[in-house]
Design an enzyme around this catalytic site. Structure first.
Site, mmCIF file in Angstrom:
data_model
loop_
_atom_site.group_PDB
_atom_site.id
_atom_site.type_symbol
_atom_site.label_atom_id
_atom_site.label_comp_id
_atom_site.label_asym_id
_atom_site.label_seq_id
_atom_site.Cartn_x
_atom_site.Cartn_y
_atom_site.Cartn_z
ATOM 1 N N CYS A 1 45.662 39.822 20.255
ATOM 2 C CA CYS A 1 45.220 41.109 20.567
ATOM 3 C C CYS A 1 44.929 41.595 22.173
ATOM 4 C CB CYS A 1 43.891 41.662 19.723
ATOM 5 S SG CYS A 1 43.751 43.330 19.492
ATOM 6 N N HIS B 1 45.970 39.920 14.214
ATOM 7 C CA HIS B 1 44.902 39.059 14.138
ATOM 8 C C HIS B 1 45.218 38.016 13.117
ATOM 9 C CE1 HIS B 1 41.806 40.875 16.802
ATOM 10 N NE2 HIS B 1 42.419 41.992 16.345
ATOM 11 N N GLU C 1 43.448 35.345 12.500
ATOM 12 C CA GLU C 1 42.413 34.477 12.059
ATOM 13 C C GLU C 1 41.924 35.141 10.950
ATOM 14 O OE1 GLU C 1 40.941 37.394 15.155
ATOM 15 O OE2 GLU C 1 42.806 36.478 14.826
#
Length: 510
Positions: free
Chosen positions: A82, A169, A171
């Site tokens: 990001c 993202h 994660e």
């Protein structure tokens, strides 16, 4: 054993700790460092890979976080996420643009699976976007390896220099291929082995503590909770009888907890243990205090003062052991994140503290602490004991703390915990407790009007305390808890159940 290291460079993103957890799930050790970490410090740490986190800034912002351009020439693989992706592009003379509308939420993404980053993945999948700016022109030597309908560069790479950036993202769970992508970065790009484990961590800590302490004496701030217990056992294995555990019974513990702690550590672990009865002292300091931050600070400072007094009785003490863990550090604020609440193991320490700190667990999440505890042979029941804050019931009694309020909270909490155990839910719920809001309400018991306290029940599911969801306890269990409390704790006439997740709420009420 020299552990492989990945550095997670913190730019203030909300998912920083989650990135670290994802790396560690692959048996790779990682550390989170501020973006201000110097090139020299990075070289000294010798990481095998670097991950830039997201963050709330624009690369064009006046005070936007930056890194030295030299970092990209160290020969260390870098993955930007990001803001980290945009910063990489901006630093290497690509172009970042602000569009008319932001891209947020679940998004279909097209992947170039010839890239090592997306090896063995579908050409189209779902990711999680949360950005305004995007890369409109990649730097020289880079190519685009992912796109979405709104984002012409959802990922980029310079495979030769092992530099990668993703706008989404990976994660979070909503990026369906995220864990696999991070695994590809660690093992296909960084060529890591993934040989870090809790047993190796414990061995390294024991060795480091032996070297640090030498023949000096150490005291441990023992509460009987999981964190301080595991910390105490690690240090005890390193230095044996050089360690004295000081258990401060501040009168803010759960029902019968003081006696249980004394029995476990004296009988099972054969540790030097001093139990200090300081209830009157703590309640005296807390008299008239309602602000939760002041309560935490007062309790933290009194803890240290008690230790200092006990240390003087023991002779020359050099070190203090604390059970600080990673979420404690995060919730107390970093250079790039706001303070949520000061933690008793961090923010409450007086500046004139006389001891050097030993915090063997400060790099671990709660589930990792439990795993270390199991490795060390600590009884299963103790390892899976309910998390309990250092300030104890003082932050579960909202407003001023009094003996009467503590007694009410203690009895209600004991009933709640007993019924959860009877229902076989002990290890299915991360944390559960009763707290006493500063609320009284009208009720009817028998033929009489009552005006009594309300008890709030809180139960959450989580793996690391960074985020949590409220536990869906069966209604029949809640019903039994409610009936028992109002019948057995005469000062209570109403029970409420907290159905708020974290965020927006924290797990504790104060």
């Amino acid at each position: 054993m020299n552990k492989e290291l990945v550095l997670v460079v913190d730019f203030g993103g909300q998912y920083n700790q989650l990135i670290a957890r994802r790396v560690r799930e692959n048996r790779v050790y990682c550390e989170i460092v501020p973006y201000t970490t110097s090139i020299e410090d990075i070289k000294e740490k010798a990481p095998k890979g670097i991950i830039f986190t997201g963050g709330p800034n624009s690369v064009y912002g006046e005070n936007a976080p930056r890194v030295q351009k030299e970092l990209f020439d160290l020969g260390i693989p870098v993955l930007g996420i990001c803001y980290g992706d945009q910063l990489m592009a901006h630093s290497l003379e690509g172009e970042v643009t602000s569009p008319e509308k932001r891209e947020y939420g679940k998004t279909d993404v097209n992947l170039d699976n010839s890239s090592l980053l997306f090896k063995d993945m579908k050409e189209k999948d779902q990711c999680w976007m949360s950005h305004t700016d995007y890369i409109s022109k990649v730097p020289k030597g880079f190519k685009i390896i992912a796109t979405t309908d709104e984002c012409p560069c959802a990922a980029m790479e310079n495979a030769e220099k092992k530099l990668y950036g993703v706008q989404f993202h990976p994660e979070v769970e909503h990026t369906l291929f995220g864990k696999k992508m991070l695994k590809n970065f660690l093992f296909n790009v960084c060529n890591l082995k993934g040989d870090w484990s809790m047993s190796s961590f414990a061995e390294q800590q024991i060795k480091a503590i032996k070297e640090k302490v030498g023949d000096k004496k150490v005291i441990c701030a023992l509460s009987g909770g999981v964190d301080s217990s595991v910390a105490a056992v690690i240090v005890h294995k390193a230095i044996g009888k050089q360690l004295t555990c000081i258990f401060v019974d501040h009168g803010l513990l759960r029902k019968d907890e003081g006696d249980q702690v004394e029995k476990i550590f004296k009988d099972q672990f054969d540790m030097n243990l001093i139990r200090v009865n300081a209830q009157d002292r703590f309640l005296g300091k807390l008299k008239g205090v309602s602000d939760p931050e002041r309560k935490r600070k007062i309790i933290g400072e009194e803890f240290i003062r008690v230790f200092e007094e006990e240390a003087k009785k023991l002779g020359d003490i050099s070190f203090l052991v604390q059970g600080t863990i990673y979420p404690d550090i995060v919730e107390s604020g970093t250079n790039t994140s706001a303070t949520i609440k000061s933690h008793h193991n961090v923010g409450g320490l007086p500046e004139d503290m006389e001891f050097k700190l030993i915090e063997p667990l400060r790099e671990l999440f709660k589930d990792e602490v439990r795993a270390v505890g199991e490795e060390l042979g600590i009884p299963h029941k103790l390892v899976w004991r309910q998390p309990f804050p250092g300030p104890g019931l003082a932050i579960r009694v909202l407003g001023e703390v009094t003996e009467e309020k503590l007694a009410i909270t203690r009895e209600a909490d004991a009933i709640f915990r007993e019924e959860i155990a009877k229902a076989g839910l002990e290890e299915k719920i991360w944390q559960y407790f009763a707290c006493l809001p500063n609320i009284q309400s009208v009720g009817v018991m028998g033929d009489e009007r009552t005006y009594c306290h309300t008890i709030a029940l809180r139960a959450v599911t989580s793996s690391d305390a960074m985020t949590s969801d409220w536990a869906r306890i069966p209604y029949e269990v809640l019903d039994k808890v409610s009936r028992r409390i109002v019948n057995e704790v005469k000062e209570v006439n109403r029970i409420v159940y907290d159905v708020t997740s974290k965020p927006p709420a924290t797990i504790e009420w104060e």
